[in-house]
Design a protein around this motif. Structure first.
Motif, PDB file in Angstrom:
ATOM      1  N   PRO A 183      45.488  42.317  32.629  1.00 30.84           N
ATOM      2  CA  PRO A 183      44.817  41.043  32.352  1.00 30.84           C
ATOM      3  C   PRO A 183      45.072  40.023  33.449  1.00 30.84           C
ATOM      4  O   PRO A 183      46.169  39.951  34.013  1.00 30.84           O
ATOM      5  N   ALA A 184      44.036  39.242  33.754  1.00 25.87           N
ATOM      6  CA  ALA A 184      44.148  38.241  34.818  1.00 25.87           C
ATOM      7  C   ALA A 184      44.945  37.045  34.327  1.00 25.87           C
ATOM      8  O   ALA A 184      44.900  36.671  33.150  1.00 25.87           O
ATOM      9  N   LYS A 185      45.669  36.442  35.242  1.00 23.25           N
ATOM     10  CA  LYS A 185      46.425  35.240  34.932  1.00 23.25           C
ATOM     11  C   LYS A 185      45.511  34.018  35.029  1.00 23.25           C
ATOM     12  O   LYS A 185      44.390  34.095  35.529  1.00 23.25           O
ATOM     13  N   LYS A 186      46.009  32.888  34.551  1.00 23.46           N
ATOM     14  CA  LYS A 186      45.188  31.677  34.537  1.00 23.46           C
ATOM     15  C   LYS A 186      44.811  31.231  35.939  1.00 23.46           C
ATOM     16  O   LYS A 186      43.686  30.793  36.177  1.00 23.46           O
ATOM     17  N   ASN A 187      45.738  31.346  36.882  1.00 23.54           N
ATOM     18  CA  ASN A 187      45.415  30.933  38.247  1.00 23.54           C
ATOM     19  C   ASN A 187      44.408  31.868  38.899  1.00 23.54           C
ATOM     20  O   ASN A 187      43.619  31.448  39.758  1.00 23.54           O
ATOM     21  N   GLU A 188      44.376  33.144  38.504  1.00 27.22           N
ATOM     22  CA  GLU A 188      43.368  34.066  39.027  1.00 27.22           C
ATOM     23  C   GLU A 188      41.990  33.762  38.456  1.00 27.22           C
ATOM     24  O   GLU A 188      40.982  33.863  39.169  1.00 27.22           O
ATOM     25  N   ILE A 189      41.939  33.405  37.179  1.00 28.76           N
ATOM     26  CA  ILE A 189      40.648  33.077  36.568  1.00 28.76           C
ATOM     27  C   ILE A 189      40.070  31.804  37.177  1.00 28.76           C
ATOM     28  O   ILE A 189      38.862  31.703  37.413  1.00 28.76           O
ATOM     29  N   ALA A 190      40.930  30.823  37.447  1.00 25.65           N
ATOM     30  CA  ALA A 190      40.475  29.538  37.990  1.00 25.65           C
ATOM     31  C   ALA A 190      40.453  29.514  39.514  1.00 25.65           C
ATOM     32  O   ALA A 190      40.244  28.445  40.099  1.00 25.65           O
ATOM     33  N   SER A 191      40.655  30.649  40.159  1.00 17.66           N
ATOM     34  CA  SER A 191      40.679  30.681  41.618  1.00 17.66           C
ATOM     35  C   SER A 191      39.287  30.436  42.191  1.00 17.66           C
ATOM     36  O   SER A 191      38.261  30.670  41.543  1.00 17.66           O
ATOM     37  N   PHE A 192      39.257  29.979  43.422  1.00 15.19           N
ATOM     38  CA  PHE A 192      37.981  29.680  44.089  1.00 15.19           C
ATOM     39  C   PHE A 192      37.140  30.944  44.253  1.00 15.19           C
ATOM     40  O   PHE A 192      35.923  30.912  44.086  1.00 15.19           O
ATOM     41  N   GLY A 193      37.783  32.056  44.614  1.00 16.03           N
ATOM     42  CA  GLY A 193      37.029  33.284  44.819  1.00 16.03           C
ATOM     43  C   GLY A 193      36.328  33.760  43.560  1.00 16.03           C
ATOM     44  O   GLY A 193      35.166  34.188  43.609  1.00 16.03           O
ATOM     45  N   ASN A 194      37.002  33.695  42.418  1.00 13.55           N
ATOM     46  CA  ASN A 194      36.391  34.137  41.170  1.00 13.55           C
ATOM     47  C   ASN A 194      35.254  33.221  40.757  1.00 13.55           C
ATOM     48  O   ASN A 194      34.180  33.682  40.343  1.00 13.55           O
ATOM     49  N   ILE A 195      35.457  31.903  40.860  1.00 15.84           N
ATOM     50  CA  ILE A 195      34.405  30.953  40.477  1.00 15.84           C
ATOM     51  C   ILE A 195      33.218  31.059  41.424  1.00 15.84           C
ATOM     52  O   ILE A 195      32.052  31.025  41.002  1.00 15.84           O
ATOM     53  N   PHE A 196      33.488  31.211  42.722  1.00 14.26           N
ATOM     54  CA  PHE A 196      32.405  31.319  43.697  1.00 14.26           C
ATOM     55  C   PHE A 196      31.579  32.579  43.465  1.00 14.26           C
ATOM     56  O   PHE A 196      30.345  32.553  43.553  1.00 14.26           O
ATOM     57  N   GLN A 197      32.235  33.685  43.152  1.00 13.61           N
ATOM     58  CA  GLN A 197      31.512  34.924  42.886  1.00 13.61           C
ATOM     59  C   GLN A 197      30.650  34.805  41.644  1.00 13.61           C
ATOM     60  O   GLN A 197      29.503  35.276  41.612  1.00 13.61           O
ATOM     61  N   ALA A 198      31.181  34.162  40.597  1.00 11.88           N
ATOM     62  CA  ALA A 198      30.409  34.001  39.371  1.00 11.88           C
ATOM     63  C   ALA A 198      29.196  33.102  39.589  1.00 11.88           C
ATOM     64  O   ALA A 198      28.102  33.361  39.072  1.00 11.88           O
TER      65      ALA A 198
END
Length: 375
Positions: A183-198
């Motif tokens: 499971p992803a951690k909170k900082n991984e979910i809110a990271s720039f790379g994840n948000i940018f990809q979404a």
């Protein structure tokens, strides 16, 4: 100032069609194309509606009363979908679930850009999830699968775990392919790379009004038919605004919109002061055929900037309002007659929210949570 458009003269102008039939021909072609695309969009929306449902897994034990909602997102890359049979097992602090086969007898699953929802039942709670294991049997014509993201929700405790996969599940030979994800951690979910990809993948498919007609998000209430109508409205508004600003008086002292060429000979200061509304950039001298010349780029004048601003103010608010209205429309609630027909036509393994409450030997509180979460 824009041209005055008198709508009362519409009938008089239609009487002059024989003199200028180009406009009527173009509009007729646009409306004919619009009707054809609307019919295709209506059929595509009906097909998408049949596949937009949650699947109760066939291998769930009838006495299992602890439920997990799985949301599995396939990537949008070329060849991301799979024809193989996919299996999953979940590991928690209090136990490990048995392997479950993720399939639906009534609709294809794990297609390119698809979002599939499954209801997995366990005879006991697994506790805090530590990881999930996914694999497939490498069957079919295109078994390779690009898994984007998996979301697991405990429908009793309302806990949610996100698994950021973004990887290919590819097997070599006849062996199965297995991957374990944490499971992803909170900082991984809110990271720039994840948000940018979404935002660049799902967000672009939903926000771009023209591109989203072809491939909209699977679970978006904004249908293809509504998107096509918004595109037609945008096109007609653009044509109407072009009429308003067509052949308006021009300022002879203003330069063209963009001019790239040799620098003109020097003019008098009096003539240069008349063009104070323009911007001119002098490019460094360069050698052209042995001659050293200075090149200039002339930008638009103030009057042309005002035309662009007025056109935007007239076109965008109306179309943004139309898109907002369509996005705000909620799905239609079935009446009693439609509900009874839905129950009669439903099959046991691909259930809707109306039939899922009728499944025997299940905890009533769990199904109430399912309805509350998905509605």
């Amino acid at each position: 100032m824009p041209n005055h458009v008198d709508l009362s003269q519409t009938a008089v102008l239609f009487a002059t069609v024989k003199q200028n039939y180009v406009v009527v021909t173009v509009l007729s072609a646009f409306f004919l194309l619009y009707l054809i695309i609307v019919m295709w969009a209506w059929y595509a929306d009906r097909f998408a509606l049949r596949t937009r449902k949650m699947t109760l897994l066939e291998d769930n034990h009838p006495c299992a009363h602890y439920n997990y909602l799985l949301n599995i997102q396939t990537g949008s890359r070329s060849g991301a979908g799979t024809s193989a049979k996919v299996m999953i097992s979940m590991e928690g602090t209090e136990g490990v679930s048995k392997p479950h086969h993720l399939s639906d007898p009534d609709k294809p699953v794990f297609e390119k850009g698809g979002v599939d929802m499954f209801l997995l039942s366990s005879p006991f709670p697994l506790g805090e999830l530590q990881g999930i294991k996914l694999w497939h049997d490498n069957s079919g014509g295109h078994p390779d699968w690009y898994l984007n993201k998996v979301t697991v929700q405990d429908l009793q405790s309302r806990n949610v775990w996100h698994f950021l996969c973004s990887t290919w599940l590819t097997s070599t030979g006849d062996s199965t392919c297995a991957r374990t994800f944490n499971p992803a951690k909170k900082n991984e979910i809110a990271s720039f790379g994840n948000i940018f990809q979404a935002r660049t993948s799902t967000g672009f498919r939903d926000e771009h009004i023209w591109m989203s007609v072809v491939d909209p998000p699977r679970h978006s209430p904004f249908t293809r038919m509504q998107r096509v109508s918004c595109c037609m409205s945008l096109l007609l508004c653009t044509m109407a605004i072009n009429i308003m600003f067509w052949n308006i008086p021009k300022n002879e002292d203003s330069p063209v919109i963009i001019k790239i060429g040799p620098r003109a000979p020097a003019r008098s200061n009096q003539h240069q002061n008349a063009n104070v509304t323009s911007l001119t950039f002098i490019i460094l001298p360069c050698a052209v055929s042995g001659d050293s010349k200075s090149y200039i780029i002339s930008l638009t004048s103030t009057s042309q900037i005002m035309v662009a601003v007025e056109s935007a103010l007239l076109m965008f608010p109306v179309n943004i309002l139309i898109v907002t209205i369509f996005r705000s429309i909620k799905p239609r609630i079935l009446d009693a007659k439609d509900k009874s027909e839905t129950r009669d036509n439903s099959k046991p393994h691909a259930v809707s929210m109306h039939t899922i409450l009728k499944v025997p030997n299940m905890c009533q509180r769990s199904w109430d949570v399912v309805v509350a979460v998905l509605t």
